[in-house]
Every structure is written in structure tokens, then in C-alpha cells.
Design a protein around this motif. Structure first.
Motif, short mmCIF file in Angstrom:
data_model
loop_
_atom_site.label_atom_id
_atom_site.label_comp_id
_atom_site.label_asym_id
_atom_site.label_seq_id
_atom_site.Cartn_x
_atom_site.Cartn_y
_atom_site.Cartn_z
N ALA A 542 0.83 -1.21 0.00
CA ALA A 542 0.00 0.00 0.00
C ALA A 542 0.87 1.26 0.00
CB ALA A 542 -0.90 -0.01 1.23
N TYR A 543 0.27 2.36 -0.45
CA TYR A 543 0.95 3.65 -0.56
C TYR A 543 0.17 4.70 0.21
CZ TYR A 543 1.77 8.23 -2.80
OH TYR A 543 2.01 9.56 -3.06
N GLN A 544 0.90 5.57 0.90
CA GLN A 544 0.28 6.71 1.58
C GLN A 544 1.18 7.91 1.37
OE1 GLN A 544 -2.63 7.19 3.89
NE2 GLN A 544 -1.98 9.23 3.26
N GLU A 545 0.66 8.94 0.74
CA GLU A 545 1.49 10.14 0.56
C GLU A 545 1.56 10.91 1.88
OE1 GLU A 545 0.70 13.56 0.42
OE2 GLU A 545 -1.32 13.80 -0.43
N LEU A 546 2.74 11.42 2.19
CA LEU A 546 2.97 12.21 3.40
C LEU A 546 3.25 13.67 3.05
CD1 LEU A 546 5.33 9.69 5.27
CD2 LEU A 546 2.83 9.87 5.40
N HIS A 547 3.13 13.98 1.79
CA HIS A 547 3.50 15.30 1.28
C HIS A 547 2.52 16.37 1.76
CE1 HIS A 547 5.35 18.11 -1.55
NE2 HIS A 547 4.13 18.43 -1.98
N SER A 548 1.24 16.10 1.63
CA SER A 548 0.23 17.14 1.89
C SER A 548 0.28 17.66 3.32
CB SER A 548 -1.17 16.61 1.57
OG SER A 548 -1.25 16.23 0.21
N ILE A 549 0.38 16.75 4.29
CA ILE A 549 0.32 17.19 5.70
C ILE A 549 1.62 17.79 6.18
CG2 ILE A 549 -1.42 15.42 6.21
CD1 ILE A 549 0.79 14.03 7.91
N ASN A 550 2.69 17.67 5.37
CA ASN A 550 3.98 18.21 5.78
C ASN A 550 4.39 19.46 5.01
OD1 ASN A 550 5.40 16.31 7.86
ND2 ASN A 550 4.44 14.92 6.38
#
Length: 640
Positions: A542-550
Motif C-alpha cells: 500500500a501507498y500513503q502520501e505524506l506530502h500534503s500534511i507536511n
């Protein structure tokens, strides 16, 4: 001016397709267009369900075969084989294949294998001469195929045994645990097509065409009735072979009536920018753009390969369809494991349903990769055309290129990945191939190190296959003026050496003996990263982007990108710095990911899989974060 028919920037490609849209059928089937466009706009929400796979991801190593084993470094513009040398099948020995295997490769795409038009006299072997007026370069374009049932005689030590020498290479490749991909070029063939090695019962393209009409369903080509072909007017002083005298280089080529040109031009004298060295294949698409074959019902997007094969059973099909099926079967019988289909979007999707279901019926494990540049067609060519994989050029590659060049934001990466969520497994990622500029070229990024963060993101962000182009792993700059080929792209038209790659080649030892310290370091990075991608099952998870919240975190900029990959047993955090300056920040994990990972209060040790570095994931109540420090162009792949 040296024009490459395969320098396919998005703008030039879309322009070419627009000019030839009806002729080339580069469009979605009418009844599917609305659904396809809607799917492209709706931006599906990423799924958290992992793609089932027992190990890591597929890695394709693209080799331009003519150049790969060539140790000659003379590099004379428009040089002959005698001056500049040429790589042979036999040069690709066990050491070379082991070196490719070190890069995590599962497939080798041997580019330029099929017998295409070349300016070299092989008449002693029964091969007709090719005319420089309709050949690009001296070594010729590998996408102007002259004989689909044979291989390029340049690549053989003994041209009379050229097919046997390729068969031996297939055996060597398999012995090293690698599989073989070759090109099939369905949209066009060389202006002078003549197969010497076709099996009994096989007819040449165009052999039985009715040339008195522009179109007939079972004609293999389209004709400009009543007009002979005329060689295009050259631009900017261009001369075939750089002006060298040749008995056939007279500005003429005997073809009457003229055929439509490969990119769809219907002119008896195509433009110099057209794909004038090729002629377009007719798949039963009438000149007005309508179809002369049965259409696939829309619900076949959800049907199996077996159901597609059954649909075409007993159907009366255009002759070209059957010819290309026979070609694919011929090479499967030789031991080829899959195909890369050139300019697939210029051929009707129904043909792909027929061909690919036929291939998969014969070999269910065949690897099918297509060159498609129009995002509105992606889902049709995967679901209706039954392609395994498509180029992710216009979305992922173009976004990463802009970031590497300092012209774009990493925000685009998150948007691309979200928009591809429903088909991401089918989109092949790459940063270089034979059509694109070398990253280290001044015209692109000017520094091979700028590819490092992009390569980490490209290789690890999804379950899609990753492709490497030979020489990429040692920072090839493609600075040479080789003749027809343009500097910044490694030539596909000329006899040449590839300097950085030759340092690894090391006169046939394939041991990196001539690599500089920087080149060695770069190759070690690629070996480590691609081996990681190929062996760690988590990158099929699975993939989860961490870009938006950081994005608003101090030190985290639009030159930074972070994401997580995970499955039932492994959790990984990836952070990359595209900037020329070092950065530090505290990377936060979203609450839903913290819950999914079942992280209770405490400190968790993280190990970077690319180095010996360690980090600590700190969980306090509802927050989880890790302090990240990144040097310029550095990435961390932190395993929990």
C-alpha cells in the motif's frame, strides 16, 4: 539539422497526432471516449489494498544493442562501422548479463534487434541495398523494420547466422535468470520492406495489395493513387550520410504509387519532419476514420483475456492483424518473453485486444509493454487492449523532469499518483530511454546526481515496473555529435560509442574498470536502489502520501517529497530532497496511518535501507513524527 523521429516531446507528439488523427486512428473508440475522459478527470481516491505479489517489483533494463558492446571510442560524425565500430550479440557475455542482474533487472529489453534498413552492403547474403534518401542516419532507425522475421545483420559476427546468434543470446540471458523483451513496431514498416527469412506460407506486407485504390480492408498499406513517391525536400542543408557519395543517394526513391507515410501523412512528397522513411500499416481503418472490423462492446473492459480471445474466434479480420499475430508467435517460439509495442496508440484498440489475447493464450506470462502518450487512452489500452503496462511519460516522467530541472514543484507528484491510483500498477516508470534526453546532458539537468531523488521516487512510489536505460547508471551525458542523432540523446541512428558506458564496459570485461570515482558511486547507488525495489515485497504494498500534511512544516519545501509504503509485515517511510541545499524537518505521520500501523506511545528505531543511517520515530499520544536530515539530492528509505 538532424531530426529524430523518436524525439517525442509531448508537444511535438500531440501535434503530429493531431495532423494524422484520422489516418492513424490515434484516438479512443467512439463509444468509450466519454467514460475514458471522465475517468481521467475524476481522480480516483488511492486504495490502501496492496497489490498481490510474492516479492519485489519488475525492473526492465533497456539496452540499445548496437551500442552496448561497442568498445571503439573514435566517434567520427557519420562514421562507418570500420571507423566507429558496432556492438555484437556475442559481446553481451555472462559478465555483461551479471552486471545487468546486479541492477535488480528481471527483463532485458534488447532494442534495435529486428532487421531494419541500414546503409551497408549485405548483398553477399541476399539482402537488398537500402537507399540513403529514405534511411535516417547511416546505421538506420530501428523503427523502420525491413524484415520482421530476421535480425539486424550489423549485430552478428556472421551475418548468415544472425538469427542463430540472437537465439544464443536469448539462451545466455535466460541462463542468468533474466527474461527477454524485443520491439514490435505495428504502426509502420520501412519504405522498402522485404523479408528474406519469413517462414513458408507467410506473405510480405503489401505483396497482394490492390494499388489501384487508396484503401481496401485487406491491403496492408494506403496508397496515393496515380502519384509516385517523392523524397522530402531537405531542411537546413541536410544531406544523407553527411554528404558522402553513394550510388543510391540521388534524391530519388522508386515507389509508385506512393504510400502513406508512417505518421499518417497522405502526401506523395511528405515533409522532412514526417516519418518519411516508413509507411503506415492499414488495420482496417478507412480514410474517413471509420472502422472496417467488428467493435468491442464496452463491457469487454471488464472481461478476461480468455473472453477477449473467444470474441475474435471465427471473425473475419483485416490481413494486417493476422500478419502481426504470426510475427509475435514466431518470436515467442524463439524464446522471447515479451514485447514493447511502439506507438501503440496509433493502432486501433481492437487490434490490441486480438493480438494480446492471442499472445496470452500462447504464453500467459508474456510481458506486454506499450508506448502510449495520451492519458485519455490509458484505461482503454489497459482494459480493452489488454496491455500489461504503458509508459508513464506524460504524467510521472514529465513531472519529475521539471522538478529535476528546478522548474516544477513536488506537489505534482502527489497529484499524478492520486490520479493514477486505479491503474498505477500498469504504468511503467522511467527517467531515461532512447527517446529522451540524458539526465546528465546540459540540455536536461546537467548533473546525473539530480536523478537520485527522482529515481528513488520513481522506483519506490508504486507497484509499477521501473525501467533503466543503459548508461543511465553511470551518468552518460550523450554529448556527442554522431551524425543524424541529436546531442543530449544517445544516438539511435548512427554507429557510435557511449563514453560513460564504455568505462563500465572496459574493453569487454564489463567490470567497471575504467569508471571514475563519481561514476562508481553513482552505479553503486543504482545497484542498491534497484535491488531494493526488486527484492522488497513492501514496494508492491500500500501507498500513503505524506506530502500534503507536511507542506507547511519548517524545512519541508516543494523540493521535498515524502511517502510511506507498507504491507502486513513491513513499514517504510521514504523522504527525498530534490534541492541543491541540505534540509532538515520533522516529518509527521497522519493519524490514520499511525492507527493502521498500530503504533502505541514510544520510540521506534528506523533503519535506512540505502545507507547505515538510523533514525527514530517518536509516538506521543495522537502524534507520530521523525526528524529528517537530507543532504542535497539525498533520500532516506527508513524501515520500521
Amino acid at each position: 539539422m538532424r531530426l529524430s523521429i523518436y524525439s517525442k516531446s509531448n508537444t511535438l507528439l500531440l501535434s503530429a497526432l493531431a495532423l494524422a488523427a484520422v489516418a492513424s486512428c490515434g484516438k479512443a473508440p467512439v463509444e468509450h471516449q466519454t467514460a475514458t475522459k471522465q475517468a481521467a478527470v475524476e481522480k480516483p481516491v488511492p486504495t490502501s489494498e496492496p497489490v498481490a505479489a510474492p516479492a519485489g517489483k519488475v525492473v526492465v533494463y533497456q539496452m540499445f544493442t548496437r551500442l552496448f558492446g561497442n568498445s571503439n571510442n573514435a566517434n567520427q560524425p557519420w562514421g562507418t562501422i570500420e571507423q566507429n565500430g558496432v556492438g555484437k550479440f556475442n559481446d553481451i557475455n555472462q559478465a555483461a548479463l551479471k552486471g545487468i542482474k546486479e541492477l535488480g533487472a528481471t527483463y532485458v529489453w534488447y532494442t534495435g534487434i529486428l532487421h531494419h534498413a541500414v546503409i551497408r552492403d549485405y548483398s553477399a547474403y541476399g539482402i537488398s541495398l537500402d537507399d540513403p534518401d529514405v534511411v535516417k542516419g547511416r546505421a538506420g532507425s530501428p523503427y523502420a523494420v525491413k524484415d520482421y522475421y530476421s535480425v539486424n545483420p550489423d549485430l552478428a559476427v556472421d551475418p548468415a547466422k544472425r538469427v542463430q546468434e540472437f537465439e544464443a543470446l536469448i539462451e545466455r540471458t535466460h541462463a542468468e535468470g533474466l527474461k527477454v523483451i524485443i520491439d514490435i513496431v505495428p504502426n509502420h514498416v520501412a519504405r522498402h520492406y522485404k523479408s528474406l527469412d519469413k517462414p513458408a506460407g507467410i506473405e510480405d506486407f503489401g505483396a497482394n495489395d490492390d494499388t489501384s485504390v487508396e484503401y481496401k480492408r485487406d491491403n496492408n498499406f494506403y496508397y496515393v493513387v496515380g502519384q509516385p513517391f517523392q523524397v522530402p525536400k531537405p531542411l537546413n542543408g541536410y544531406q544523407p550520410l553527411g554528404g558522402e557519395a553513394h550510388p543510391l543517394s540521388d534524391g530519388k526513391f522508386d515507389e509508385n504509387p506512393a504510400k502513406w507515410t508512417g505518421n499518417g501523412s497522405r502526401l506523395a512528397q511528405p515533409d522532412f519532419n514526417d516519418w518519411y522513411e516508413t509507411v503506415k500499416v492499414n488495420y482496417g481503418v478507412k480514410p474517413d476514420g471509420s472502422y472496417d472490423f467488428d467493435r468491442l462492446p464496452a463491457d469487454y473492459a471488464d472481461k478476461s483475456v480468455q473472453e477477449h480471445a473467444a470474441f475474435w474466434q471465427g471473425k473475419d479480420l483485416p490481413n494486417s492483424w493476422l500478419k502481426f499475430r504470426d510475427i509475435a508467435f514466431y518470436w515467442l517460439d524463439k524464446g522471447v518473453d515479451g514485447f514493447r509495442f511502439d506507438m501503440a496508440e496509433m493502432v486501433p484498440v481492437e487490434f490490441w485486444s486480438f493480438l494480446n489475447s492471442s499472445i496470452k493464450t500462447k504464453n500467459p506470462d508474456a510481458f506486454l509493454l506499450a508506448e502510449v502518450y495520451n492519458p485519455t487512452l490509458y484505461r482503454d489500452y489497459i482494459r480493452l487492449g489488454k496491455m500489461d503496462y504503458l509508459y508513464d511519460k506524460v504524467e510521472m516522467y514529465d513531472s519529475l523532469k521539471l522538478v529535476m530541472q528546478g522548474k516544477g514543484s513536488t506537489d505534482a507528484i502527489a497529484q499524478v499518483q492520486q490520479g493514477m491510483a486505479d491503474i498505477e500498477h500498469h504504468m511503467l516508470h522511467f527517467l531515461e530511454n532512447h527517446d529522451e534526453q540524458r539526465i546528465a546532458a546540459p540540455e536536461f539537468a546537467g548533473d546525473a546526481n539530480k536523478a537520485k531523488p527522482a529515481m528513488v521516487v520513481s522506483a519506490l512510489i508504486s507497484s509499477s515496473p521501473t525501467m533503466l536505460y543503459f548508461g543511465q547508471e553511470v551518468g552518460e551525458t550523450a554529448a556527442l555529435d554522431s551524425g543524424f542523432g541529436d546531442p543530449s540523446r544517445t544516438t539511435i541512428f548512427d554507429y557510435a560509442g557511449v563514453p560513460a558506458h564504455q568505462n563500465w564496459l572496459n574493453d569487454g570485461k564489463f567490470d567497471g574498470g575504467k569508471l571514475t570515482a563519481e561514476q562508481k558511486q553513482l552505479r553503486e547507488f543504482y545497484v542498491k536502489l534497484m535491488s531494493l525495489s526488486a527484492t522488497e515485497a513492501v514496494f508492491n504494498g500500500a501507498y500513503q502520501e505524506l506530502h500534503s500534511i507536511n507542506k507547511d512544516t519548517d524545512g519541508y519545501s516543494d523540493k521535498t517529497y515524502a511517502f510511506a509504503r507498507f504491507n502486513d509485515s513491513t513499514k517504510v517511510i521514504v523522504a527525498s530532497n530534490f534541492a541543491t541545499e541540505a534540509t532538515r524537518f520533522e516529518l509527521k505521520l497522519p493519524a490514520d496511518l499511525q492507527k493502521q500501523w498500530q503504533l502505541s506511545k514510544g520510540d521506534y528505531q528506523l533503519q535506512d535501507l540505502l545507507s547505515e543511517r538510523k533514525a527514530s520515530l517518536k509516538v506521543t499520544g495522537d502524534t507520530a513524527s521523525v526528524k529528517i536530515e537530507l543532504a542535497p539530492f539525498e533520500s532516506l528509505v527508513l524501515k520500521l
